[in-house]
Design a protein around this motif. Structure first.
Motif, PDB file in Angstrom:
ATOM      1  N   ALA A 186      38.399  39.192  41.513  1.00 27.77           N
ATOM      2  CA  ALA A 186      37.369  40.118  41.038  1.00 27.77           C
ATOM      3  C   ALA A 186      35.971  39.615  41.366  1.00 27.77           C
ATOM      4  N   ALA A 187      35.858  38.755  42.389  1.00 30.61           N
ATOM      5  CA  ALA A 187      34.536  38.224  42.776  1.00 30.61           C
ATOM      6  C   ALA A 187      33.596  39.359  43.156  1.00 30.61           C
ATOM      7  N   ASP A 188      32.291  39.052  43.151  1.00 32.02           N
ATOM      8  CA  ASP A 188      31.272  40.099  43.310  1.00 32.02           C
ATOM      9  C   ASP A 188      31.194  40.667  44.718  1.00 32.02           C
ATOM     10  N   ASP A 189      31.527  39.877  45.763  1.00 27.07           N
ATOM     11  CA  ASP A 189      31.391  40.389  47.132  1.00 27.07           C
ATOM     12  C   ASP A 189      32.704  40.200  47.883  1.00 27.07           C
ATOM     13  N   TYR A 190      32.818  40.904  49.033  1.00 26.40           N
ATOM     14  CA  TYR A 190      34.051  40.882  49.803  1.00 26.40           C
ATOM     15  C   TYR A 190      34.381  39.491  50.353  1.00 26.40           C
ATOM     16  N   ALA A 191      33.369  38.748  50.762  1.00 31.54           N
ATOM     17  CA  ALA A 191      33.609  37.413  51.317  1.00 31.54           C
ATOM     18  C   ALA A 191      34.235  36.507  50.259  1.00 31.54           C
ATOM     19  N   ALA A 192      33.715  36.586  49.038  1.00 30.05           N
ATOM     20  CA  ALA A 192      34.263  35.766  47.963  1.00 30.05           C
ATOM     21  C   ALA A 192      35.691  36.205  47.615  1.00 30.05           C
ATOM     22  N   ARG A 193      35.938  37.510  47.684  1.00 29.15           N
ATOM     23  CA  ARG A 193      37.293  37.999  47.404  1.00 29.15           C
ATOM     24  C   ARG A 193      38.274  37.526  48.471  1.00 29.15           C
ATOM     25  N   GLU A 194      37.834  37.517  49.726  1.00 30.37           N
ATOM     26  CA  GLU A 194      38.702  37.047  50.792  1.00 30.37           C
ATOM     27  C   GLU A 194      38.998  35.565  50.634  1.00 30.37           C
ATOM     28  N   GLU A 195      37.993  34.801  50.239  1.00 30.88           N
ATOM     29  CA  GLU A 195      38.209  33.370  50.006  1.00 30.88           C
ATOM     30  C   GLU A 195      39.180  33.153  48.850  1.00 30.88           C
ATOM     31  N   ALA A 196      39.040  33.966  47.779  1.00 38.79           N
ATOM     32  CA  ALA A 196      39.964  33.861  46.647  1.00 38.79           C
ATOM     33  C   ALA A 196      41.385  34.235  47.073  1.00 38.79           C
ATOM     34  N   LEU A 197      41.494  35.237  47.944  1.00 35.35           N
ATOM     35  CA  LEU A 197      42.799  35.643  48.441  1.00 35.35           C
ATOM     36  C   LEU A 197      43.447  34.518  49.247  1.00 35.35           C
ATOM     37  N   THR A 198      42.651  33.832  50.073  1.00 34.16           N
ATOM     38  CA  THR A 198      43.169  32.712  50.865  1.00 34.16           C
ATOM     39  C   THR A 198      43.679  31.600  49.953  1.00 34.16           C
ATOM     40  N   THR A 199      42.878  31.245  48.953  1.00 38.30           N
ATOM     41  CA  THR A 199      43.279  30.195  48.009  1.00 38.30           C
ATOM     42  C   THR A 199      44.550  30.580  47.259  1.00 38.30           C
ATOM     43  N   LEU A 200      44.607  31.847  46.846  1.00 40.90           N
ATOM     44  CA  LEU A 200      45.762  32.314  46.100  1.00 40.90           C
ATOM     45  C   LEU A 200      47.025  32.278  46.962  1.00 40.90           C
ATOM     46  N   THR A 201      46.914  32.702  48.215  1.00 42.80           N
ATOM     47  CA  THR A 201      48.077  32.774  49.094  1.00 42.80           C
ATOM     48  C   THR A 201      48.586  31.385  49.458  1.00 42.80           C
ATOM     49  N   GLN A 202      47.694  30.396  49.479  1.00 44.64           N
ATOM     50  CA  GLN A 202      48.101  29.036  49.815  1.00 44.64           C
ATOM     51  C   GLN A 202      49.081  28.458  48.801  1.00 44.64           C
TER      52      GLN A 202
ATOM     53  N   VAL B 290      36.963  49.147  32.294  1.00 47.20           N
ATOM     54  CA  VAL B 290      37.575  48.439  33.419  1.00 47.20           C
ATOM     55  C   VAL B 290      36.933  48.910  34.717  1.00 47.20           C
ATOM     56  N   GLU B 291      37.107  48.080  35.746  1.00 50.39           N
ATOM     57  CA  GLU B 291      36.548  48.408  37.063  1.00 50.39           C
ATOM     58  C   GLU B 291      37.614  48.126  38.130  1.00 50.39           C
ATOM     59  N   ARG B 292      37.828  49.099  39.016  1.00 50.74           N
ATOM     60  CA  ARG B 292      38.793  48.920  40.084  1.00 50.74           C
ATOM     61  C   ARG B 292      38.255  47.916  41.104  1.00 50.74           C
ATOM     62  N   ILE B 293      39.106  46.978  41.542  1.00 47.54           N
ATOM     63  CA  ILE B 293      38.715  45.991  42.549  1.00 47.54           C
ATOM     64  C   ILE B 293      38.872  46.614  43.927  1.00 47.54           C
ATOM     65  N   ARG B 294      37.786  46.750  44.641  1.00 45.79           N
ATOM     66  CA  ARG B 294      37.807  47.428  45.934  1.00 45.79           C
ATOM     67  C   ARG B 294      38.058  46.425  47.060  1.00 45.79           C
ATOM     68  N   VAL B 295      38.625  46.935  48.147  1.00 46.79           N
ATOM     69  CA  VAL B 295      38.911  46.091  49.311  1.00 46.79           C
ATOM     70  C   VAL B 295      38.410  46.802  50.555  1.00 46.79           C
ATOM     71  N   ASN B 296      38.098  45.997  51.582  1.00 44.42           N
ATOM     72  CA  ASN B 296      37.756  46.572  52.887  1.00 44.42           C
ATOM     73  C   ASN B 296      38.940  46.371  53.836  1.00 44.42           C
ATOM     74  N   ASN B 297      38.778  46.816  55.070  1.00 50.49           N
ATOM     75  CA  ASN B 297      39.895  46.725  56.019  1.00 50.49           C
ATOM     76  C   ASN B 297      40.291  45.284  56.309  1.00 50.49           C
ATOM     77  N   ARG B 298      39.312  44.394  56.335  1.00 49.56           N
ATOM     78  CA  ARG B 298      39.601  42.994  56.632  1.00 49.56           C
ATOM     79  C   ARG B 298      40.484  42.390  55.539  1.00 49.56           C
ATOM     80  N   ILE B 299      40.127  42.647  54.290  1.00 44.77           N
ATOM     81  CA  ILE B 299      40.930  42.129  53.177  1.00 44.77           C
ATOM     82  C   ILE B 299      42.300  42.796  53.161  1.00 44.77           C
ATOM     83  N   ARG B 300      42.323  44.090  53.473  1.00 43.90           N
ATOM     84  CA  ARG B 300      43.601  44.805  53.467  1.00 43.90           C
ATOM     85  C   ARG B 300      44.558  44.215  54.505  1.00 43.90           C
ATOM     86  N   ARG B 301      44.045  43.887  55.692  1.00 42.72           N
ATOM     87  CA  ARG B 301      44.884  43.268  56.722  1.00 42.72           C
ATOM     88  C   ARG B 301      45.356  41.888  56.284  1.00 42.72           C
ATOM     89  N   ALA B 302      44.468  41.150  55.636  1.00 43.75           N
ATOM     90  CA  ALA B 302      44.844  39.820  55.148  1.00 43.75           C
ATOM     91  C   ALA B 302      45.925  39.905  54.083  1.00 43.75           C
TER      92      ALA B 302
END
Length: 528
Positions: A27-43, A99-111
């Motif tokens: 739920a980070a504030d920007d897409y870059a932070a969300r992608e980094e969180a996704l990477t950490t989570l997937t590891q 509540v607030e829906r967590i949005r994703v862009n195409n880059r995060i969706r592909r990841a």
């Protein structure tokens, strides 16, 4: 990201429990932070994160504004129902504004898709890995190639390994590989078969390399031939399914028409009464004993038989008995009765279609090669055969059956031998109507339950009875299954309407040559 996924595949299968803060970081504030969180989570490599990743890709992951906790959400009338993405525990319902829906862009969706592929390809369940490999084959995800190759190197299950090899071949054939690589991929794709394989091979048939094009075209032709045979087999399955439905609708008519010679135009309404009995039973079970819903059809069967059979006996005693030997008046009377019954049901239940649910054991389907068989149609086919067998036993092994056969063969002699033909007529009409009620229970699972339900089957039922031989049950069985199969084989060639016309013309020509049908009864004499 790619190196992370490769390391994920090669990591040990077991992993520590995923800390909740890693999920909350999505739920980070920007897409870059969300992608980094996704990477950490997937590891972490833990399959427990799959629900969270799927929810993120589908847009159903929410942040609770009061504490920034992340949940899987499902919108309901009064807000959003929140579920813990790791444990599946329900965390209550929150208003939309909380509540607030967590949005994703195409880059995060592909990841996310790549991460899901990696997690499912290394799942401890062979079925999950197989499904992931088949998905990659269909979608030809180029980004998944390194992940797929790493999973292939570690795979031990032969079936899954073959699916992974075919998925790898699909990616290489669809990409910019050299001619030798494509030639090596074509046999694997052809072995996979099916329409996804054909969709891959068709573009290759126009490849710039003549050898690749020729090999792909030959493989495509083999698959097309196999699919043509599979389509014919599928149509035969559909035909048997339709035939079983027609058998249920016609078998009761064969009994009444064969013994009594009565043209009962209200037979379709007996089918309709059976379907509405099923609807009433299911409604009562839903409101009072929902845990018995899966038994609702079994409970409805005897009730539908009694309701339709009872109405049939009333019709015979109240109307038909006064019209024996007057076929035109019988036809008009039963046609008028069918309108009365339809209007009565319309007044009681309304003109709209009624909802009749499918029990769990009648839902779903299974594959046999390229042929799909639904559980519902299979059960109806088996039910039709069971009803047919039970009716044959009744006719051959019971006193009522022996009396019915005697009346069918020679009514005057049966009366002279002391058989109460009037009683046999009433019970026969009730039996035929009761079987029509059983047909209504089955038809409620595959057709709309409405006052007009029976009208769609009455003409076909008469055709089947006449084609098979009036009063002959074996003729009814052969006629119903034959009519169903021929209908379904003609539909792709001539269309549904023209196919039915051709069937009707064929039956008319057959009756001209053989007026008593396929299996005519001998010695039948009906006199009143």
């Amino acid at each position: 990201m790619l190196l992370m996924l490769l390391s994920l595949l090669l990591a040990p299968m077991a992993s520590a429990d995923v800390p909740a803060p890693l999920i909350d970081a999505l739920a980070a504030d920007d897409y870059a932070a969300r992608e980094e969180a996704l990477t950490t989570l997937t590891q972490t490599g833990d399959p427990a994160i799959v629900p969270a990743l799927k929810a993120l890709a589908e847009g159903s992951l929410y942040r609770r504004l009061s504490d920034d906790k992340v949940f899987v959400g499902r919108e309901v009338d009064d807000g959003v129902t929140l579920t813990d993405p790791l444990t599946g525990a329900v965390a209550g319902v929150q208003p939309q504004g909380a509540v607030e829906r967590i949005r994703v862009n195409n880059r995060i969706r592909r990841a996310v898709q790549a991460a899901l592929g990696a997690l499912t390809l290394r799942s401890p369940e062979a079925a999950t890995r197989l499904k992931a490999a088949e998905s990659i084959f269909t979608n030809k995800e180029t980004e998944a190639l390194p992940v797929l190759e790493a999973a292939l190197a570690a795979e031990q299950d032969d079936r899954v390994r073959m699916a992974m090899r075919q998925a790898r071949a699909a990616i290489l054939a669809a990409g910019d590989s050299d001619a030798q690589t494509k030639l090596a991929a074509i046999p694997l794709i052809a072995e996979r078969g099916g329409r996804p394989a054909l969709a891959l091979l068709t573009p290759l048939a126009t490849d710039a390399d003549a050898v690749v094009a020729e090999a792909a075209a030959a493989a495509a032709r083999r698959i097309e031939n196999h699919l043509a045979w599979a389509a014919a087999a599928q149509n035969i399955i559909y035909g048997l399914s339709l035939g079983s439905v027609l058998l249920l609708a016609a078998i009761g008519l064969a009994v009444t028409f064969g013994v009594m010679g009565v043209i009962n135009m209200a037979h379709g309404e007996m089918v309709m009464l059976g379907a509405y009995t099923t609807y009433v039973v299911q409604n009562l079970i839903r409101t009072s004993m929902p845990e018995l819903f899966d038994w609702s059809l079994l409970i409805a069967l005897p009730l539908a038989f009694l309701v339709a059979g009872g109405v049939g006996i009333l019709i015979e005693r109240g109307i038909i008995r006064w019209l024996y030997g007057r076929p035109l008046e019988t036809l008009l009377a039963t046609w008028g009765l069918s309108l009365v019954l339809q209007q009565a049901v319309r007044s009681l239940f309304g003109p709209t279609n009624m909802e009749v649910g499918n029990p769990s054991w009648m839902s779903g389907a299974f594959q046999v090669g390229e042929v799909t068989i639904t559980h519902g149609r299979l059960w109806i086919f088996l039910f039709g055969l069971i009803v047919f067998a039970a009716l044959m036993v009744l006719l051959k092994r019971t006193p009522l059956g022996l009396q019915m056969r005697a009346v069918t063969q020679n009514r005057s002699m049966a009366r002279a031998m002391g058989i109460r033909t009037a009683r046999v007529d009433a019970l026969t009409f009730g039996l035929g109507s009761g079987i029509a009620g059983l047909a209504g229970v089955a038809l409620s699972q595959i057709d709309n339950v409405s006052p007009n339900l029976g009208q769609g089957y009455i003409i076909d039922s008469f055709m089947i009875v006449i084609f098979g031989g009036v009063g002959n049950l074996w003729g009814t069985l052969v006629g119903a299954l034959s009519l169903g199969i021929v209908n379904k084989l003609l539909e792709p060639l001539a269309g549904a309407v023209l196919g039915k016309i051709l069937v009707l013309v064929g039956i008319i020509l057959f009756i001209q040559a053989r007026p008593r049908g396929l299996f005519a009864l001998k010695g039948r004499a009906i006199e009143h």
